[in-house]
Design a protein around this motif. Structure first.
Motif, PDB file in Angstrom:
ATOM      1  N   ASP B 286     -10.203  -1.219  -1.472  1.00 17.17           N
ATOM      2  CA  ASP B 286     -10.668  -2.496  -0.918  1.00 17.17           C
ATOM      3  C   ASP B 286     -10.774  -2.455   0.597  1.00 17.17           C
ATOM      4  OD1 ASP B 286     -10.830  -4.532  -3.202  1.00 17.17           O
ATOM      5  OD2 ASP B 286      -8.891  -3.562  -3.556  1.00 17.17           O
ATOM      6  N   LEU B 287     -10.292  -1.384   1.186  1.00 17.47           N
ATOM      7  CA  LEU B 287     -10.284  -1.315   2.654  1.00 17.47           C
ATOM      8  C   LEU B 287     -11.632  -0.851   3.187  1.00 17.47           C
ATOM      9  CD1 LEU B 287      -6.792   0.352   3.247  1.00 17.47           C
ATOM     10  CD2 LEU B 287      -7.409  -2.037   3.718  1.00 17.47           C
ATOM     11  N   ASP B 288     -12.089  -1.542   4.248  1.00 22.84           N
ATOM     12  CA  ASP B 288     -13.345  -1.155   4.894  1.00 22.84           C
ATOM     13  C   ASP B 288     -13.111  -0.416   6.203  1.00 22.84           C
ATOM     14  OD1 ASP B 288     -14.853  -2.191   2.890  1.00 22.84           O
ATOM     15  OD2 ASP B 288     -15.360  -4.068   3.923  1.00 22.84           O
ATOM     16  N   ALA B 289     -11.848  -0.343   6.633  1.00 25.79           N
ATOM     17  CA  ALA B 289     -11.551   0.314   7.911  1.00 25.79           C
ATOM     18  C   ALA B 289     -10.109   0.791   7.886  1.00 25.79           C
ATOM     19  CB  ALA B 289     -11.754  -0.676   9.061  1.00 25.79           C
ATOM     20  N   PRO B 290      -9.784   1.791   8.682  1.00 26.56           N
ATOM     21  CA  PRO B 290      -8.391   2.210   8.759  1.00 26.56           C
ATOM     22  C   PRO B 290      -7.522   1.044   9.243  1.00 26.56           C
ATOM     23  CG  PRO B 290      -9.808   3.796   9.878  1.00 26.56           C
ATOM     24  CD  PRO B 290     -10.655   2.595   9.574  1.00 26.56           C
ATOM     25  N   MET B 291      -6.347   0.935   8.678  1.00 24.09           N
ATOM     26  CA  MET B 291      -5.426  -0.133   9.105  1.00 24.09           C
ATOM     27  C   MET B 291      -4.852   0.205  10.483  1.00 24.09           C
ATOM     28  SD  MET B 291      -3.396  -1.015   5.582  1.00 24.09           S
ATOM     29  CE  MET B 291      -3.195   0.644   4.953  1.00 24.09           C
ATOM     30  N   ILE B 292      -4.447  -0.831  11.187  1.00 19.38           N
ATOM     31  CA  ILE B 292      -3.875  -0.649  12.525  1.00 19.38           C
ATOM     32  C   ILE B 292      -2.509  -1.334  12.563  1.00 19.38           C
ATOM     33  CG2 ILE B 292      -4.116  -1.201  14.986  1.00 19.38           C
ATOM     34  CD1 ILE B 292      -7.145  -1.163  14.573  1.00 19.38           C
ATOM     35  N   ARG B 293      -1.557  -0.682  13.211  1.00 23.10           N
ATOM     36  CA  ARG B 293      -0.241  -1.309  13.382  1.00 23.10           C
ATOM     37  C   ARG B 293       0.010  -1.666  14.842  1.00 23.10           C
ATOM     38  NH1 ARG B 293       4.100   2.600  10.940  1.00 23.10           N
ATOM     39  NH2 ARG B 293       2.537   4.201  11.350  1.00 23.10           N
ATOM     40  N   VAL B 294       0.564  -2.843  15.043  1.00 23.89           N
ATOM     41  CA  VAL B 294       1.035  -3.248  16.368  1.00 23.89           C
ATOM     42  C   VAL B 294       2.554  -3.351  16.262  1.00 23.89           C
ATOM     43  CG1 VAL B 294       0.946  -4.997  18.170  1.00 23.89           C
ATOM     44  CG2 VAL B 294      -1.091  -4.539  16.767  1.00 23.89           C
TER      45      VAL B 294
END
Lengths: 326, 327
Positions: B286-294
């Motif tokens: 379902d992901l369209d982009a790499p996830m990002i963590r802050v």
């Protein structure tokens, strides 16, 4: 106080039950039927035999990983303890605890705790519960002298004394914390002094003499129950066997062990009681027979016990199931 | 429309605790300076006068001792609320929490419940340096047998303490220090809250921001700014860090297909890593982009204001991360 025949037989029965039960455990361990750690109490039986039967049913007991004797004398059936050793679901902790974690809440036996001194702060909380609820009950907490080196001992001692809680701290001083001798781990080897530094009543007793232990326990429990505050009872004893089944015993001499074996609490009782005419060979034989029957029954029960299905592995982690989360 | 009262998060915590103490005489509060001092963060101010020394119990500085005493009291018929001053200090009580509270039920074959409630502050932002500012709740969330919650709203600050006391399991409540003075609305008669479910605090269709505790207001502020650019970020407040409410998180991911995770803990071996792993396991396609963590920078939190700000997740970091994930 002059001992009578009945008392002698009671003490002997209590100590021999522990001795024979554990000898059987060691044998079963050798046969691979019991696994994990197995810490034997052999040599120290007079402590549990002297203290545990004096603790009232409404009182709570917290013990260590060397607790088979305490559990037996508290009334947890030998068969349930043996089944626990086997890891069967008929065990007193349903096979989740093993030798080090025997539990029976119906008898207010709150476990073998395998973190040295780990039960002491909880014992303070038990005392707080009894005091705040006005139950009149007390809590007996057993631990080895090794626990006295832990910060948790000192925190618990201070709290219990500061709040004058009904807790009996039973320090089973068998002189070795695993392989480290007391005088190699404590700057001051007088354990009672440490308790007294928290203004706690502290007493020391010969833990190889079941009569002395029983009398000290009776008086100590009376003191704690009176509301005078906690009490530290040092029971000087000795473990005849290795720390656990993995211990090669490089830290103490054969001569030392032999010297202590001369003071075996069971043999001493037999000797003195026979000499006083309070115990016959037939008394001993009948006690041995009763115990052998009990242990055979326990082993049979454990052998016939069942393995918990693996699909219930995750049970008893939480008391309440969470809605849809993990 | 129900009536609401405007108050600080601190006051909401206080009101929740007050309600708990008033409704059940077996509830008591124990910890360092909870009584005569009135609570390190003034959460229990005035309690000693109302409930007395038995129930508002000042404890000496012995975290392992009094947390263990709380566990014992919970096993022996009381409902203790144990306050530990900060998560950093709770490390002195790790033995009791991890080796006893979390294990006793399982180890006894289900004979024992451990209904202890432990509260502590967490998080940085007040220039208190590296022994008072960390976010170690993720460590606790690692341990089966514990329930870990982080109230981010006034309703949760009030309600989670009550829900935790009703729960048969050990619950640790993490209260972020930077939330204490935040003003907000609390219902005049607050309803009960649960300890299991995540909550969507702001709806949006372009990206999901998964966060909890003290980072929730930052995420909401970031979402407000992003909305001005036409980016609609959905903010999911985890509320419960253990167990994790995967369903709510995945539902949002399946809607937005883009994910930013904001966690004041460090990245390595963190809660943010766990959430990311679960999304990969359950919603990868379902992901369209790499996830990002802050997350916090991998340094002990420093004292100097500008360095501390640089070390902790800030609103601008969240805004930048969302912009990147939707680009």
């Amino acid at each position: 106080m002059k001992p009578d025949r009945e008392t002698v037989r009671g003490h002997l029965h209590a100590m021999l039950r522990i001795r024979r039960f554990e000898e059987k455990c060691a044998e079963l361990y050798g046969a691979g039927l019991i696994r994990g750690f197995l810490h034997l109490y052999i040599g120290e039986e007079a402590v549990a035999a002297g203290v545990v039967p004096r603790i009232a049913p409404g009182d709570a007991i917290l013990a260590t990983y060397r607790e088979h004797g305490h559990a037996l004398l508290r009334g947890i059936p030998a068969r349930q303890i043996m089944a626990e050793m086997y890891g069967k679901q008929e065990g007193c902790s349903h096979g989740r605890g093993g030798s080090m974690h025997l539990f029976d809440v119906s008898r207010r036996f709150y476990g073998g705790n395998a973190i040295v001194a780990g039960a002491l702060p909880m014992a303070v909380g038990f005392g707080l519960g009894d005091r705040m609820r006005g139950t009149g009950a007390v809590t007996a907490c057993f631990f080895g002298e090794g626990a006295v080196a832990e910060g948790e001992f000192h925190e618990a001692a201070n709290l219990a004394s500061l709040w004058k809680l009904p807790v009996l701290f039973c320090c089973e001083n068998n002189l070795y914390a695993m392989g480290t001798a007391l005088d190699r781990s404590e700057a001051d080897t007088d354990l009672c002094e440490k308790a007294r530094s928290y203004r706690m009543e502290a007493r020391s007793v010969d833990g190889m003499d079941v009569f002395a232990v029983a009398e000290a326990a009776r008086a100590a429990l009376e003191y704690v129950r009176s509301g005078a505050g906690p009490l530290f009872l040092e029971l000087k004893t000795y473990r005849f066997r290795a720390h656990s089944m993995f211990d090669p015993e490089l830290y103490r001499s054969r001569e030392e062990v032999e010297a202590w074996r001369e003071r075996c609490p069971i043999e001493s009782l037999k000797r003195t009681a026979s000499a006083a005419g309070l115990l016959t060979d037939e008394d001993v034989a009948s006690i041995e027979r009763a115990i052998a029957t009990e242990i055979d029954d326990a082993v049979a029960f454990a052998e016939a016990g069942t393995w918990e299905p693996v699909d219930t592995l995750a049970r008893d982690v939480y008391a309440r199931a969470s809605g849809g989360s993990s | 429309m129900t009536d609401t009262v405007r108050m600080t998060y601190r006051e909401a915590l206080r009101q929740g605790l007050l309600a708990a103490l008033r409704r059940d005489p077996t509830v008591f509060l124990m910890g360092e300076d909870v009584g005569r001092y009135g609570g390190t963060y003034a959460v229990s101010k005035g309690f000693l006068e109302e409930f007395g020394e038995d129930r508002i119990r000042d404890a000496p500085l012995s975290e392992s001792g009094f947390v263990g005493a709380g566990i014992g009291a919970a096993l022996n018929g009381l409902k203790p609320v144990v306050e530990v001053m900060t998560v950093n200090f709770s490390l002195l009580a790790l033995d009791q929490i991890v080796n006893n509270a979390a294990t006793l039920r399982h180890m006894s074959g289900g004979q024992i419940n451990v209904p202890v409630v432990i509260r502590m502050t967490t998080g940085g932002g007040r220039q208190l340096a590296a022994q008072h500012s960390h976010s170690l709740e993720g460590w606790y969330a690692h341990v089966p047998g514990l329930r870990i919650v982080a109230p981010a709203t006034h309703a949760d600050a009030y309600g989670m303490i009550l829900a935790a006391l009703d729960d048969p399991d050990p619950v640790i409540i993490f209260e972020h220090a930077m939330l204490l003075n935040v003003e907000g609305e609390l219902a005049a008669e607050p309803g009960p809250v649960d300890l299991d479910r995540a909550a969507v605090r702001r709806g949006g269709s372009h990206a999901t921001v998964v966060t909890y505790g003290g980072s929730v207001p930052k995420a909401l502020e970031a979402a407000g700014e992003l909305a001005k650019e036409g980016i609609e970020a959905e903010v999911v407040d985890l509320r419960s860090l253990r167990p994790l409410d995967d369903a709510t998180v995945m539902a949002s991911v399946r809607k937005t297909h883009r994910v930013v995770i904001v966690d004041e803990g460090w990245k390595s071996g963190s809660l943010s890593a766990e959430i990311m792993a679960r999304i990969v396991e359950q919603a990868f396609f379902d992901l369209d982009a790499p996830m990002i963590r802050v997350c916090s920078e991998e340094v002990p939190v420093p004292y100097a204001r500008h360095l501390e700000e640089a070390a902790l997740p800030q609103v601008a970091d969240v805004v930048a991360a969302v912009r990147q994930v939707v680009a």
